[in-house]
Design a protein around this motif. Structure first.
Motif, PDB file in Angstrom:
ATOM      1  N   TYR A  91       0.842  -1.197   0.000  1.00  0.00           N
ATOM      2  CA  TYR A  91       0.000   0.000   0.000  1.00  0.00           C
ATOM      3  C   TYR A  91       0.880   1.251   0.000  1.00  0.00           C
ATOM      4  O   TYR A  91       1.937   1.277   0.613  1.00  0.00           O
ATOM      5  N   TYR A 109       0.424   5.326   1.039  1.00  0.00           N
ATOM      6  CA  TYR A 109      -0.388   6.348   1.688  1.00  0.00           C
ATOM      7  C   TYR A 109       0.398   7.652   1.689  1.00  0.00           C
ATOM      8  O   TYR A 109       1.619   7.664   1.640  1.00  0.00           O
ATOM      9  N   GLN A 158       0.762  11.276   3.942  1.00  0.00           N
ATOM     10  CA  GLN A 158       0.432  11.882   5.234  1.00  0.00           C
ATOM     11  C   GLN A 158       0.970  13.299   5.287  1.00  0.00           C
ATOM     12  O   GLN A 158       2.169  13.512   5.137  1.00  0.00           O
ATOM     13  N   GLY A 177      -4.006  12.236   9.553  1.00  0.00           N
ATOM     14  CA  GLY A 177      -3.774  10.813   9.390  1.00  0.00           C
ATOM     15  C   GLY A 177      -3.442  10.494   7.945  1.00  0.00           C
ATOM     16  O   GLY A 177      -3.627  11.325   7.054  1.00  0.00           O
ATOM     17  N   PRO A 178      -2.950   9.296   7.701  1.00  0.00           N
ATOM     18  CA  PRO A 178      -2.618   8.912   6.332  1.00  0.00           C
ATOM     19  C   PRO A 178      -3.840   8.894   5.423  1.00  0.00           C
ATOM     20  O   PRO A 178      -4.953   8.619   5.857  1.00  0.00           O
ATOM     21  N   LEU A 225       4.085   7.163   2.745  1.00  0.00           N
ATOM     22  CA  LEU A 225       4.238   5.947   3.538  1.00  0.00           C
ATOM     23  C   LEU A 225       3.934   4.722   2.697  1.00  0.00           C
ATOM     24  O   LEU A 225       2.973   4.700   1.943  1.00  0.00           O
ATOM     25  N   GLY A 241      -3.334  -6.158   9.834  1.00  0.00           N
ATOM     26  CA  GLY A 241      -2.610  -4.940  10.156  1.00  0.00           C
ATOM     27  C   GLY A 241      -1.455  -4.721   9.204  1.00  0.00           C
ATOM     28  O   GLY A 241      -0.873  -5.650   8.678  1.00  0.00           O
ATOM     29  N   TYR A 242      -1.181  -3.480   9.007  1.00  0.00           N
ATOM     30  CA  TYR A 242      -0.076  -3.138   8.131  1.00  0.00           C
ATOM     31  C   TYR A 242       1.250  -3.165   8.884  1.00  0.00           C
ATOM     32  O   TYR A 242       1.287  -2.879  10.080  1.00  0.00           O
ATOM     33  N   PHE A 252       4.404  -0.854   8.453  1.00  0.00           N
ATOM     34  CA  PHE A 252       4.789   0.365   7.740  1.00  0.00           C
ATOM     35  C   PHE A 252       6.293   0.496   7.602  1.00  0.00           C
ATOM     36  O   PHE A 252       7.057   0.027   8.453  1.00  0.00           O
ATOM     37  N   GLY A 253       6.712   1.189   6.563  1.00  0.00           N
ATOM     38  CA  GLY A 253       8.080   1.659   6.465  1.00  0.00           C
ATOM     39  C   GLY A 253       8.208   2.988   7.194  1.00  0.00           C
ATOM     40  O   GLY A 253       7.234   3.515   7.743  1.00  0.00           O
ATOM     41  N   SER A 254       9.405   3.528   7.192  1.00  0.00           N
ATOM     42  CA  SER A 254       9.661   4.783   7.891  1.00  0.00           C
ATOM     43  C   SER A 254       9.224   6.001   7.096  1.00  0.00           C
ATOM     44  O   SER A 254       9.230   7.116   7.614  1.00  0.00           O
TER      45      SER A 254
END
Lengths: 114, 115
Positions: free
Chosen positions: A33, A35, A37, A42-43, A91, A102-103, A105-107
């Motif tokens: 995914y 996103y 932000q 929020g994203p 993101l 649940g995802y 996430f990367g940084s």
């Protein structure tokens, strides 16, 4: 596998230039995914892939945005002719099939358009 | 439209205290999942806790628990014995039930734990 990796961490570009971001998901995850932000928010969903297929795109993703996930591995997000409004954190996240898990996430990649 | 509202932009508590973050959402779906994510300063977003809408029992993960009120469309997060490392932005999110690919997010609550 150390998680979701995004590169670069920061990108400063001049308005009108093209930029490309890369995301390397967790190898066992078939969903990826993107996103966006902005500060204090929020994203917002941009797009998602199941394996190599891009299955959904948000209306936020204008014609200047394109995303790929060749061979269902890493993904790239390209923004052409950047505008100041594109400044945001981008993101990437991955998950096994289904949002429930649940995802991870990367940084993120922070883009600043000057 | 499906929305998530977090009415507390910022909260601060003393270390070891208990704090509750509020979240309300709006959806016409009956089956969905709810999530709380944590985003520490300059660090990546991580999943704190999740709840299936069809389960009446509130989810618990160590010091984190939720109060899920389906009829009221409320999904608050309680952090017990708060620690300095809990300082972060906290986001409430839920999935778009029939699509199963997208999360709708609130604007977040900035939580500061004071020593």
């Amino acid at each position: 596998d150390t998680g979701v990796s995004q590169n670069p961490r920061h990108k400063i570009t001049k308005r009108g230039q093209n930029v490309t971001f890369r995301c390397d998901p967790i190898s066992e995850h078939n969903r990826l995914y993107w996103y966006r932000q902005t500060l204090g928010q929020g994203p917002e969903f941009l797009t998602y892939f199941q394996n190599e297929a891009q299955l959904e795109k948000s209306r936020l993703l204008s014609d200047r945005f394109s995303a790929e996930r060749p061979k269902g591995s890493f993904s790239t997000l390209e923004i052409q002719r950047t505008e100041q409004g594109d400044s945001a954190m981008y993101l990437c996240a991955s998950s096994p099939t289904g949002v429930y898990y649940g995802y991870t996430f990367g940084s993120g990649t922070r883009l600043t358009v000057v | 439209a499906q929305t998530v509202t977090q009415s507390q932009p910022e909260m601060s508590v003393q270390e070891a205290e208990t704090v509750t973050l509020s979240c309300t959402y709006d959806t016409s779906e009956n089956n969905y999942y709810l999530f709380w994510y944590k985003q520490p300063p300059s660090r990546q977003m991580i999943l704190v806790i999740r709840q299936e809408a069809y389960k009446q029992q509130n989810a618990t993960e160590n010091r984190f628990s939720v109060n899920f009120q389906k009829a009221a469309k409320s999904f608050s997060l309680k952090i017990s014995d708060s620690q300095l490392g809990d300082t972060a932005m906290y986001f409430c999110a839920f999935d778009v039930g029939d699509s199963n690919y997208q999360l709708i997010w609130g604007a977040g609550t900035k939580l500061i734990i004071k020593p």
